[in-house]
Design an enzyme around this catalytic site. Structure first.
Site, mmCIF file in Angstrom:
data_model
loop_
_atom_site.group_PDB
_atom_site.id
_atom_site.type_symbol
_atom_site.label_atom_id
_atom_site.label_comp_id
_atom_site.label_asym_id
_atom_site.label_seq_id
_atom_site.Cartn_x
_atom_site.Cartn_y
_atom_site.Cartn_z
ATOM 1 C CG ASP A 7 -27.204 111.668 -31.106
ATOM 2 O OD1 ASP A 7 -26.689 110.545 -30.952
ATOM 3 O OD2 ASP A 7 -27.800 112.269 -30.200
ATOM 4 C CD GLU A 9 -30.608 111.892 -27.070
ATOM 5 O OE1 GLU A 9 -30.767 110.915 -26.303
ATOM 6 O OE2 GLU A 9 -29.501 112.414 -27.279
ATOM 7 C CD GLU A 50 -34.515 103.039 -16.023
ATOM 8 O OE1 GLU A 50 -34.740 102.341 -15.006
ATOM 9 O OE2 GLU A 50 -35.347 103.187 -16.947
ATOM 10 C CG HIS A 151 -26.797 112.567 -23.778
ATOM 11 N ND1 HIS A 151 -25.814 112.040 -24.584
ATOM 12 C CD2 HIS A 151 -26.385 112.359 -22.505
ATOM 13 C CE1 HIS A 151 -24.860 111.526 -23.824
ATOM 14 N NE2 HIS A 151 -25.184 111.712 -22.570
ATOM 15 C CG ASP A 156 -25.322 114.578 -27.881
ATOM 16 O OD1 ASP A 156 -24.924 115.566 -27.250
ATOM 17 O OD2 ASP A 156 -25.751 113.549 -27.337
#
Length: 235
Positions: A7, A9, A50, A151, A156
């Site tokens: 995963d 980010e 965001e 997250h 994750d």
């Protein structure tokens, strides 16, 4: 079979955005090995508000921690994932972000040295019409993700590893009480097609009986033969 559940980010979504965290866990022959790869990365650009609201990582924190830029970790990262099947939820996004970073450094794209399995696509095939987010799959398979307030790439990846193993042959008896999210209140009947799909995708081990077990089994059949009209297994 070596798999790496992965995963990332990022600073945001769209052209020009960068990776700021990578988390990977290793799975070999459907077992978590305990090996993992985790790095925070200075993306060398601003982070969209965001995106920061989702993962909680600020540029100030990354700079304060002295996090490396992607060029500093690219070799070790590629070494960790090389030759593996990458298990990713919505792989098109993460692979796209990784390949953008690789292009900036003039190195080959991900699919030149890895294969991929997209658990988002797999979930939509297995449970058509139902929500397929990681949170929804955790609920479906009764996997605890209560510690996931924000997250994080490594967290994750660890959760996704549990979800993936359940989706592809874990304790499928848990599915007996599961209802599709879009059918709440419509009864508790089994979705036979869903269970058949699970069975077809399951990777179950084949364990052969030992010589002692075979001998014990034959002795039991001999006893049944004597006390009845014959053991069905021998007919």
């Amino acid at each position: 079979m070596r798999q790496v559940v992965l995963d990332t980010e990022t600073t945001g979504i769209g052209e020009g955005h960068r990776i700021l965290e990578i988390g990977c866990v290793e799975v070999i022959e459907r077992k978590l090995t305990g090996r993992h790869y985790h790095r925070y990365i200075n993306p060398q650009r601003e982070i969209d508000p965001e995106a920061q609201a989702v993962h909680g990582i600020s540029m100030e924190w990354l700079v304060e921690q002295g996090c490396p830029v992607f060029a500093d970790i690219v070799d070790e990262f590629r070494e960790f994932i090389a030759g593996a099947e990458l298990v990713i939820h919505n792989s098109a996004f993460d692979i796209g972000m990784m390949d953008y970073e690789f292009r900036l450094l003039g190195v080959s794209p991900t699919l030149d040295f890895c294969t991929t399995l997209d658990t988002l696509k797999l979930a939509r095939e297995m449970f058509p019409g139902a929500r397929a987010s990681l949170d929804a799959l955790c609920k479906r398979f009764d996997i605890d993700n209560s510690h996931r307030d924000l997250h994080g790439a490594l967290l994750d990846a660890e959760i996704l590893a549990d979800v993936y193993l359940m989706m592809t042959g874990g304790q499928t008896d848990l599915m007996l009480s599961v209802e599709d999210d879009n059918r709440a209140g419509e009864g508790d009947g089994l979705d036979l097609e869903m269970l058949q799909t699970l069975a077809a995708k399951a990777e179950l081990p084949v364990i052969l009986a030992t010589a002692d077990e075979v001998s014990a089994h034959e002795r039991m059949l001999d006893m049944i033969d004597k006390k009845s009209e014959g053991a069905l297994w021998r007919q």
